[in-house]
Design an enzyme around this catalytic site. Structure first.
Site, short mmCIF file in Angstrom:
data_model
loop_
_atom_site.label_atom_id
_atom_site.label_comp_id
_atom_site.label_asym_id
_atom_site.label_seq_id
_atom_site.Cartn_x
_atom_site.Cartn_y
_atom_site.Cartn_z
N HIS A 117 -13.39 -34.66 -13.01
CA HIS A 117 -12.06 -34.27 -13.49
C HIS A 117 -11.75 -32.86 -13.02
CE1 HIS A 117 -13.26 -31.61 -16.91
NE2 HIS A 117 -14.33 -32.39 -16.96
N ASP B 38 -17.18 -26.95 -15.06
CA ASP B 38 -16.58 -28.06 -15.81
C ASP B 38 -15.11 -28.20 -15.44
OD1 ASP B 38 -16.16 -30.08 -17.58
OD2 ASP B 38 -16.01 -28.80 -19.33
N GLU C 67 -9.21 -34.96 -18.64
CA GLU C 67 -10.45 -35.32 -19.34
C GLU C 67 -10.61 -34.51 -20.60
OE1 GLU C 67 -14.79 -35.09 -20.37
OE2 GLU C 67 -13.39 -33.46 -19.89
N GLU C 68 -10.19 -33.25 -20.54
CA GLU C 68 -10.49 -32.35 -21.64
C GLU C 68 -9.73 -32.69 -22.92
OE1 GLU C 68 -12.92 -30.48 -21.61
OE2 GLU C 68 -13.34 -29.79 -19.59
N GLU D 123 -20.40 -34.45 -14.46
CA GLU D 123 -19.88 -33.63 -15.56
C GLU D 123 -20.63 -32.31 -15.70
OE1 GLU D 123 -18.00 -32.69 -17.76
OE2 GLU D 123 -16.48 -34.24 -17.96
N HIS E 252 -17.16 -23.91 -21.24
CA HIS E 252 -15.83 -23.86 -21.90
C HIS E 252 -15.42 -22.43 -22.28
CE1 HIS E 252 -15.06 -28.32 -23.15
NE2 HIS E 252 -15.23 -28.15 -21.85
ZN LIG Z 1 -15.88 -31.86 -18.37
#
Ligand SMILES: [Zn+2]
Length: 409
Positions: free
Chosen positions: A162, A174, A208-209, A235, A311
């Site tokens: 993603h 990510d 995706e998030e 991922e 994140h």
């Molecule tokens: Zn991810």
């Protein structure tokens, strides 16, 4: 009639045996300790040398981490890519389409064809995650790229990444790095001189998030989804380092076997699968969507190092070593090549049953065996432990009664 001198000698002998032999001090001498330490350092040095050799950038025609790194820097240069933002829906989509078009043009004369489709699905689903909720999405973005032999394929692998990120992060690990790896894997496969047996759909998904929407849109609505037999999901649960296989299945042991056989630098742990699927970690991946809504088996890979900056705004490209990219690319490319030539992909239901135990040994190799063999090994270990403890108890009680005899003598 026994001689009394012999009796006295025997008695003395028994009394002498009562005294334990003198045990030498358990401490190592200085020279032995130094030798042991040197041996340990040499072993570490050897392991580092092996892993460095494995990560040497490969020759042209193979996976090239430097090209993938350029993609990573371009994708992350726009900053956070939240779903619905121009950075995600326009800038990144245009960059990816432009790169895919370049690969298509470059490989036009090869044995494979590339078809691109931008999908904007709308839909909803309920999910048993974070206490359970229903998610609705409207025109999220998917870039699906189909690579197949020019003679056409019936069966396809799906490779998923993603390109969207959380709001406060450039999302390098990510999951921009995975999309960069996938672009370069597409480039490598498109430039093969011999045709593959099956096809592959590369899905660059843009939502995706919040949470797992684009993958749902693809697997439930896209016409190509019908031909997908298995998937590989790329991922992140950390930033950089080695990527680990932390989930596979459901069942379909042939997928783990394919990874163990084909991956150039295999790294996997069934412990991760047990922990992740227990629901202890409040995180999920597109793996769940493909498994639950597509009923297809897959392999879930994630970068796991430096989980504390996952994140956050610190998930930047500089924190991902080029060696990490090379390693991930070598693995994905070799595993995909293996699966795209395999018989199992064409008839995966015939190889469906059974689970595998898998773990790595010092990061050098991965051991995998059927779960039923694991059960047998566990039972054997339990029985051997009981026998050993039983013997030890018997020996202790025998020794105690023997000592009593001696003392009474
Ligand atoms: Zn991810």
């Amino acid at each position: 009639m026994p001689d009394c001198r012999d009796e006295a000698a025997a008695l003395n002998g028994l009394r002498r045996r009562k005294h334990k032999p003198e045990v030498r001090a358990g401490l190592l001498g200085e020279s032995s300790a130094v030798l042991l330490l040197l041996g340990f350092v040499c072993l570490l040095w050897l392991l580092v040398l092996i892993s460095l050799q494995q990560l040497v950038i490969s020759s042209p025609g193979h996976f090239n981490a430097l090209r993938a790194r350029k993609h990573l820097e371009q994708i992350t240069s726009v900053g956070p890519r939240t779903v619905g933002s121009p950075e995600n829906e326009i800038t990144t989509v245009n960059y990816l389409l432009d790169q895919i078009e370049q690969i298509r043009t470059e490989s036009k004369t090869g044995p494979h064809s590339i078809t691109v489709d931008v999908q904007r699905p709308t839909g909803s689903f309920s999910i048993d995650f974070l206490g359970g909720f229903t998610s609705y999405y409207d025109r999220v973005t998917n870039i699906a790229v189909k690579l197949e032999p020019k003679t056409k394929a019936q069966h396809f692998m799906l490779a998923n990444c993603h390109f969207d990120s959380v709001a406060n992060s450039p999302g390098a690990s990510d999951d921009a790095v995975s999309c960069s790896v996938m672009l370069e894997v597409l480039h490598s496969l498109a430039n093969l001189s011999t045709p593959l047996k099956h096809g592959v759909v590369f899905l660059f998904n843009g939502a995706e998030e919040n949470i797992l929407q684009a993958s749902h849109g693809f697997i439930t609505q896209h016409p190509w989804a019908q031909q997908v037999r298995a998937f590989v999901n790329l991922e992140a649960a950390g930033v950089g380092g080695k990527e680990v296989v932390f989930q596979t299945g459901p069942e379909n042991p042939w997928l783990v076997q394919a990874y163990v056989r084909a991956a150039v630098h295999p790294f996997a742990s069934v412990v991760g699968q047990e922990v992740f699927q227990s629901g202890v970690i409040p995180s999920d991946t597109d793996f769940r969507i493909y498994r639950d809504f597509g009923n297809i088996p897959g392999i879930d890979l994630a970068f796991i190092e430096n989980g504390f900056i996952y994140h956050t705004k610190y998930d930047t490209p500089e924190r991902i070593h080029t060696d990490s990219i090379q390693r991930a690319g070598d693995n994905i490319l070799s595993v995909l090549k293996h699966l795209l030539m395999s018989d199992e992909l064409a008839d995966s239901s015939a190889y469906r049953h059974g689970n595998m135990v898998f773990f790595d040994l010092l990061g050098v190799t991965v051991v995998a065996y059927p779960a039923r063999v694991g059960t047998i090994i566990n039972y054997m270990a339990a029985v051997a432990t009981v026998i050993y403890l039983g013997k030890k108890c018997m020996l202790t009680s025998n020794a105690a009664s023997y000592n009593d005899v001696i003392i009474s003598l």
